[in-house]
Write a protein that holds these residues in place. Structure first.
Motif, PDB file in Angstrom:
ATOM      1  N   ALA A 101      53.316  20.480  61.839  1.00 35.88           N
ATOM      2  CA  ALA A 101      51.875  20.256  61.939  1.00 35.88           C
ATOM      3  C   ALA A 101      51.504  18.964  61.219  1.00 35.88           C
ATOM      4  N   GLY A 102      50.608  18.194  61.806  1.00 35.22           N
ATOM      5  CA  GLY A 102      50.138  16.964  61.184  1.00 35.22           C
ATOM      6  C   GLY A 102      50.985  15.741  61.524  1.00 35.22           C
ATOM      7  N   GLU A 103      52.110  15.950  62.216  1.00 37.77           N
ATOM      8  CA  GLU A 103      53.008  14.817  62.491  1.00 37.77           C
ATOM      9  C   GLU A 103      52.744  14.178  63.852  1.00 37.77           C
ATOM     10  N   VAL A 104      53.127  12.902  63.927  1.00 45.04           N
ATOM     11  CA  VAL A 104      53.148  12.220  65.223  1.00 45.04           C
ATOM     12  C   VAL A 104      54.583  11.781  65.488  1.00 45.04           C
ATOM     13  N   HIS A 105      55.150  12.258  66.604  1.00 44.44           N
ATOM     14  CA  HIS A 105      56.496  11.833  66.991  1.00 44.44           C
ATOM     15  C   HIS A 105      56.399  10.971  68.237  1.00 44.44           C
ATOM     16  N   ALA A 106      57.189   9.942  68.279  1.00 38.94           N
ATOM     17  CA  ALA A 106      57.254   9.131  69.492  1.00 38.94           C
ATOM     18  C   ALA A 106      58.628   9.307  70.115  1.00 38.94           C
ATOM     19  N   ILE A 107      58.657   9.380  71.454  1.00 41.15           N
ATOM     20  CA  ILE A 107      59.946   9.383  72.147  1.00 41.15           C
ATOM     21  C   ILE A 107      59.982   8.160  73.034  1.00 41.15           C
ATOM     22  N   MET A 108      61.034   7.366  72.866  1.00 46.44           N
ATOM     23  CA  MET A 108      61.228   6.200  73.722  1.00 46.44           C
ATOM     24  C   MET A 108      62.560   6.371  74.431  1.00 46.44           C
ATOM     25  N   GLY A 109      62.851   5.481  75.337  1.00 42.37           N
ATOM     26  CA  GLY A 109      64.131   5.597  76.029  1.00 42.37           C
ATOM     27  C   GLY A 109      64.051   5.018  77.418  1.00 42.37           C
ATOM     28  N   PRO A 110      65.188   4.611  77.957  1.00 43.24           N
ATOM     29  CA  PRO A 110      65.210   3.946  79.264  1.00 43.24           C
ATOM     30  C   PRO A 110      64.678   4.850  80.380  1.00 43.24           C
ATOM     31  N   ASN A 111      64.310   4.220  81.494  1.00 42.53           N
ATOM     32  CA  ASN A 111      63.855   4.972  82.665  1.00 42.53           C
ATOM     33  C   ASN A 111      64.910   5.981  83.081  1.00 42.53           C
ATOM     34  N   GLY A 112      64.455   7.143  83.454  1.00 43.10           N
ATOM     35  CA  GLY A 112      65.361   8.162  83.986  1.00 43.10           C
ATOM     36  C   GLY A 112      66.174   8.882  82.933  1.00 43.10           C
ATOM     37  N   SER A 113      65.862   8.692  81.654  1.00 43.28           N
ATOM     38  CA  SER A 113      66.688   9.315  80.627  1.00 43.28           C
ATOM     39  C   SER A 113      66.322  10.781  80.391  1.00 43.28           C
ATOM     40  N   GLY A 114      65.167  11.220  80.916  1.00 42.78           N
ATOM     41  CA  GLY A 114      64.817  12.647  80.791  1.00 42.78           C
ATOM     42  C   GLY A 114      63.574  12.921  79.963  1.00 42.78           C
ATOM     43  N   LYS A 115      62.803  11.901  79.639  1.00 42.59           N
ATOM     44  CA  LYS A 115      61.611  12.086  78.795  1.00 42.59           C
ATOM     45  C   LYS A 115      60.578  12.996  79.476  1.00 42.59           C
ATOM     46  N   SER A 116      60.261  12.660  80.737  1.00 34.22           N
ATOM     47  CA  SER A 116      59.269  13.482  81.440  1.00 34.22           C
ATOM     48  C   SER A 116      59.810  14.880  81.710  1.00 34.22           C
ATOM     49  N   THR A 117      61.117  14.972  81.928  1.00 35.14           N
ATOM     50  CA  THR A 117      61.718  16.289  82.158  1.00 35.14           C
ATOM     51  C   THR A 117      61.545  17.167  80.919  1.00 35.14           C
ATOM     52  N   LEU A 118      61.749  16.582  79.759  1.00 32.95           N
ATOM     53  CA  LEU A 118      61.539  17.329  78.519  1.00 32.95           C
ATOM     54  C   LEU A 118      60.086  17.805  78.427  1.00 32.95           C
ATOM     55  N   LEU A 120      41.002  12.709  66.990  1.00 27.22           N
ATOM     56  CA  LEU A 120      41.290  14.130  67.218  1.00 27.22           C
ATOM     57  C   LEU A 120      42.429  14.639  66.336  1.00 27.22           C
ATOM     58  N   LYS A 121      43.038  13.719  65.624  1.00 24.44           N
ATOM     59  CA  LYS A 121      44.173  14.081  64.775  1.00 24.44           C
ATOM     60  C   LYS A 121      43.699  14.901  63.583  1.00 24.44           C
ATOM     61  N   ARG A 122      44.417  16.010  63.357  1.00 19.86           N
ATOM     62  CA  ARG A 122      44.044  16.880  62.244  1.00 19.86           C
ATOM     63  C   ARG A 122      45.318  17.356  61.558  1.00 19.86           C
ATOM     64  N   PRO A 123      45.175  17.865  60.336  1.00 15.81           N
ATOM     65  CA  PRO A 123      46.392  18.322  59.637  1.00 15.81           C
ATOM     66  C   PRO A 123      47.074  19.479  60.378  1.00 15.81           C
ATOM     67  N   ASP A 124      46.329  20.192  61.227  1.00 10.11           N
ATOM     68  CA  ASP A 124      46.960  21.351  61.875  1.00 10.11           C
ATOM     69  C   ASP A 124      47.337  21.102  63.332  1.00 10.11           C
ATOM     70  N   ASN A 125      47.288  19.853  63.758  1.00 14.38           N
ATOM     71  CA  ASN A 125      47.832  19.619  65.103  1.00 14.38           C
ATOM     72  C   ASN A 125      48.873  18.505  65.070  1.00 14.38           C
ATOM     73  N   ALA A 126      49.551  18.324  66.191  1.00 12.17           N
ATOM     74  CA  ALA A 126      50.651  17.363  66.223  1.00 12.17           C
ATOM     75  C   ALA A 126      50.709  16.675  67.581  1.00 12.17           C
ATOM     76  N   TYR A 127      51.361  15.521  67.600  1.00 10.06           N
ATOM     77  CA  TYR A 127      51.484  14.756  68.844  1.00 10.06           C
ATOM     78  C   TYR A 127      52.930  14.424  69.134  1.00 10.06           C
ATOM     79  N   LEU A 128      53.262  14.509  70.418  1.00 14.79           N
ATOM     80  CA  LEU A 128      54.540  13.986  70.878  1.00 14.79           C
ATOM     81  C   LEU A 128      54.193  12.920  71.906  1.00 14.79           C
ATOM     82  N   VAL A 129      54.425  11.662  71.525  1.00 11.78           N
ATOM     83  CA  VAL A 129      53.970  10.555  72.357  1.00 11.78           C
ATOM     84  C   VAL A 129      55.162   9.900  73.045  1.00 11.78           C
TER      85      VAL A 129
END
Ligand SMILES: Nc1ncnc2c1ncn2[C@@H]1O[C@H](COP(=O)(O)OP(=O)(O)OP(=O)(O)O)[C@@H](O)[C@H]1O
Ligand SMILES: [Mg+2]
Lengths: 251, 456
Positions: free
Chosen positions: A26-43, A191-200
């Motif tokens: 909770a409270g964290e922001v994670h970013a996922i990067m990676g080449p096209n077709g690596s599975g980001k949208s699938t996740l 909209l960021k709060r200590p009790d929510n999180a983002y996966l960007v």
């Protein structure tokens, strides 16, 4: 908040995710990067409950619950939100009906009273201001005829309306002009709060200038091959993915 | 062609009704008696259409006509309190209300059978109009001679009971829409032959709404014919809502004759019915005339809905548009046959047709058959047909926002249907129909009003 353990998934028998491990608090922001077709949208699809992706191994816990056995709508009511890379157009379903139905279903789940028509419109107005979305857009059918950037803004607007616990934003920045990018990022920050999180999920450092991540992951060929702080995004921007691919192949 | 058992039974049935009734019709004017005879003769020559007939390939009516249905030579249920019978739920819909009971015009004791305004507008009972205004009726009651008329029209002409007449002379303006409630209420199974005639010579818009209802569950067979004449510059909006129970057989034969610069718009919504066959024949007889037809059918269980359209472009520079949509669930069948004929003289014709079907259950059946016959070279004609399931991506998108599977289906089906209902130009009526469609799709609709019948 979210724990993914050795997650493997396939589409039409083809393995796409090959053992993902991820922990978001909770409270964290994670970013996922990676080449096209690596599975980001699938996740992202697996987390939201899309049924054409078949999970073959591993588990996903969301707020202590086994996420994988829940229907997409149940996940949404618990607080999962997916900002789609390619939002679909739904002619004939008005934004107002769509959002009123969604907000009230989620309120029902949270044991809150249904919003009356006028309260709903008031609530919608507040959120529209927050994400600076054009009033005209919410008078139309869902995404119908929206420009690429308008569709992305609409995703953030929906996120603001539904107040999720975990928002997964799949390339919400692509297709946005510079002003829109700032508006969207500001919306997320407000909209960021200590009790929510983002996966960007993103390809560009640019977004991460506004939404500063706590952790950056690189997804390559269905696996998270590198995890570091926000400086990793800068490094990728400079050097591309080749060095990571090499590093990975040498393992 | 050999005659099947059912076909023969159907013919025998109609023959016996005709022979029994004809003597009772002695009070009718001679010209009408002649027309009935003539039509009956045409029917005997043509026979009863079976599935061997291309136009009836997917719907066999002879079995229905071979069944036992009582012919009513009067309205049967004569003393009904309109307020009790029909408490229409469209509060802000202010109309001239006309009620037909079992094919017969119904007037309460203090109500006249035919109304006439100072401007010369006449509306009310067709049977009464035959007495009072034979000239207007006679010249327009000849549809059975039309090139597109079928046996079903001949049968209607031979056995017609009563129905609606509307006559709007040039320059006249109808102050509000005419609403016809076509009720079926009988203890026994009845056969009903309503006959309607609408003639407009005025360039002011005439709005007509037809609601077909059944008030109890007795089976019935209805074979109605309606002729609509639009004289030069006439404008007619026509709406028909079919909502009878699932043991009913409803056949409507609609003939539209358009003169120059006339504009006709129609929206058909079939909410319920056992077997429904709607024949819509359009004669584009005047240049710069325009016809737009919209149709929506919602069928489930074993319902069978068949829309058959035929648009004849006989003159140049006319435009026709057809948009038809069906939602089929369970074992229901939905059929659309759309025919466009463009005469060799009909240059600069614009003719468009589209049929889309949404299949909810694996077992539902859809037949979509466009047929274009084009003999002119400078025309724009196109047609499209598509049948599919609910869109997976859209379903997922809605569900990913917390909306249940069922409600997501509902939203998408309603969106599909609203393409048609949005064409209803009378705002309170549109809202009412959309409400009915929504309920119908939720499986909550049996009928659209709080009708209660008391036959004293
Ligand atoms: N519905 C599908 N059917 C078949 N293959 C699919 C489907 N969806 C995704 N894939 C395949 O899965 C792989 C991963 O796709 P995914 O969309 O997850 O990549 P991504 O990392 O999001 O890429 P991008 O950066 O281009 O958005 C790709 O090879 C893609 O072709
Ligand atoms: Mg992607």
């Amino acid at each position: 908040m979210l724990t993914i353990k050795n997650l493997k998934a396939q589409i039409n028998g083809k393995p796409i995710l090959k053992g993902i491990n991820l922990e978001i608090k909770a409270g964290e922001v994670h970013a996922i990067m990676g080449p096209n077709g690596s599975g980001k949208s699938t996740l992202a699809s697996v987390l939201a409950g899309r049924d054409y992706v078949e999970v073959t191994n591993g588990e996903v816990l969301f707020m202590g619950q086994n996420l994988l056995e829940l229907a997409p709508e149940e996940r949404a009511r618990m607080g999962i939100f997916l900002g789609f890379q390619y939002p679909v157009e739904i002619p004939g379903v008005s934004m107002v009906t769509f959002m009123r139905t969604a907000v009230n279903e989620i309120r029902k789940y949270r044991n809150l009273p249904q919003l009356s028509a006028s309260d709903f419109l008031k609530y919608m107005r507040e959120k529209k201001e927050l994400v600076e979305i054009d009033t005209q857009l919410t008078n139309r059918s869902v995404n119908e005829g929206f420009s690429g950037g308008e569709k992305k803004k609409n995703e953030i607007f929906q996120m603001a309306m539904l107040e999720p616990k975990l928002a997964i934003l799949d390339e919400t920045d692509s297709g946005l002009d510079i002003d829109a990018l700032r508006i969207v990022a500001n919306g997320v920050n407000k909209l960021k709060r200590p009790d929510n999180a983002y996966l960007v999920i993103t390809h560009y450092q640019r977004l991460l200038d506004y939404i500063v991540p706590d952790v950056v992951h690189v997804l390559y060929d269905g696996k998270i091959v590198k995890t570091a702080g926000k400086e990793l995004a800068l490094e990728l921007e400079e050097k591309g993915y080749d060095w990571i691919k090499k590093e990975f192949q040498n393992l | 062609m050999t005659t099947t058992v059912f076909q023969q039974l159907a013919i025998d049935n109609i023959k016996s009704v005709f022979e029994q009734q004809f003597d009772d019709l002695i009070n009718e004017p001679e010209w009408l008696r002649q027309q009935r005879k003539q039509a009956f003769q045409l029917f005997l020559e043509a026979g009863f259409p079976t599935r061997k007939n291309e136009a009836y390939k997917y719907t066999s009516l002879e079995q229905h006509f071979s069944g036992k249905f009582t012919y009513l030579s009067h309205a049967l249920c004569e003393k009904i309190n309109i307020e009790e019978v029909f408490n229409c739920d469209v509060p802000s819909l202010d109309t001239h209300l006309i009620i037909l009971v079992n094919g017969w015009y119904y007037a309460s004791p203090n109500q006249e059978l035919l109304k006439q305004t100072p401007e010369g507008i006449i509306f009310g009972s067709l049977r009464e109009a035959i007495k009072q205004h034979p000239a207007i009726v006679q010249q327009h009651l000849k549809t059975y001679f039309s090139s597109l008329a079928s046996s079903l029209d001949y049968i209607n002409m031979a056995l017609m009971q009563d129905g609606l007449l509307v006559y709007i002379p040039q320059h006249a303006k109808l102050d509000k829409p005419i609403q016809v409630i076509n009720l079926v209420v009988a203890e026994e199974a009845v056969q009903i032959y309503p006959r309607h005639l609408i003639v407009s010579e005025s360039s002011n818009v005439v709005q007509i709404l037809f609601c077909d209802h059944s008030l109890n569950a007795s089976p019935f067979l209805m074979n109605g014919t309606m002729d609509i004449y639009l004289k030069d510059f006439a404008k007619v909006d026509f709406y028909r809502i079919q909502n009878a129970h699932n043991h009913s057989i409803q056949i409507t034969n609609n003939h539209i004759y358009q003169s120059a610069h006339s504009v006709f718009k129609s929206v058909y919504v079939t909410l319920h019915g056992g077997t429904v066959r709607n024949n819509i024949y359009v004669h584009m007889n005047g240049e710069y005339s325009k016809n737009s037809m919209y149709g929506l059918w919602l069928a489930d269980k074993n319902q069978h809905v068949d829309y058959f359209t035929h648009v004849n472009h006989n003159v140049p520079n006319a435009e026709s548009n057809q948009f038809f949509k069906g939602i089929l669930d369970d074992e229901a069948t939905g059929i659309f046959s759309g025919n466009i004929y463009v005469d060799k003289n009909a240059q600069k014709t614009n003719a468009y047709q589209s049929n889309k079907n949404l299949i909810i259950s694996q077992n539902a059946r859809v037949r979509s058959k466009p047929q274009l016959e084009i003999y002119a070279d400078d025309v724009k004609c196109s047609h499209g047909s598509a049948t599919g399931k609910l869109n997976d991506d859209a379903m997922f998108y809605l569900r990913s926002r917390g909306i249940s599977h069922k409600e997501s289906c509902q939203l998408l089906m309603f969106a599909f249907a609203s393409d048609i209902t949005k064409e209803i130009e009378i705002e309170p009526l549109k809202a009412e129909i959309e409400g009915l469609v929504d309920k119908r799709l939720r499986g909550e609709l049996s009928r659209c009003n709080r009708c209660s019948i008391s036959c004293s």
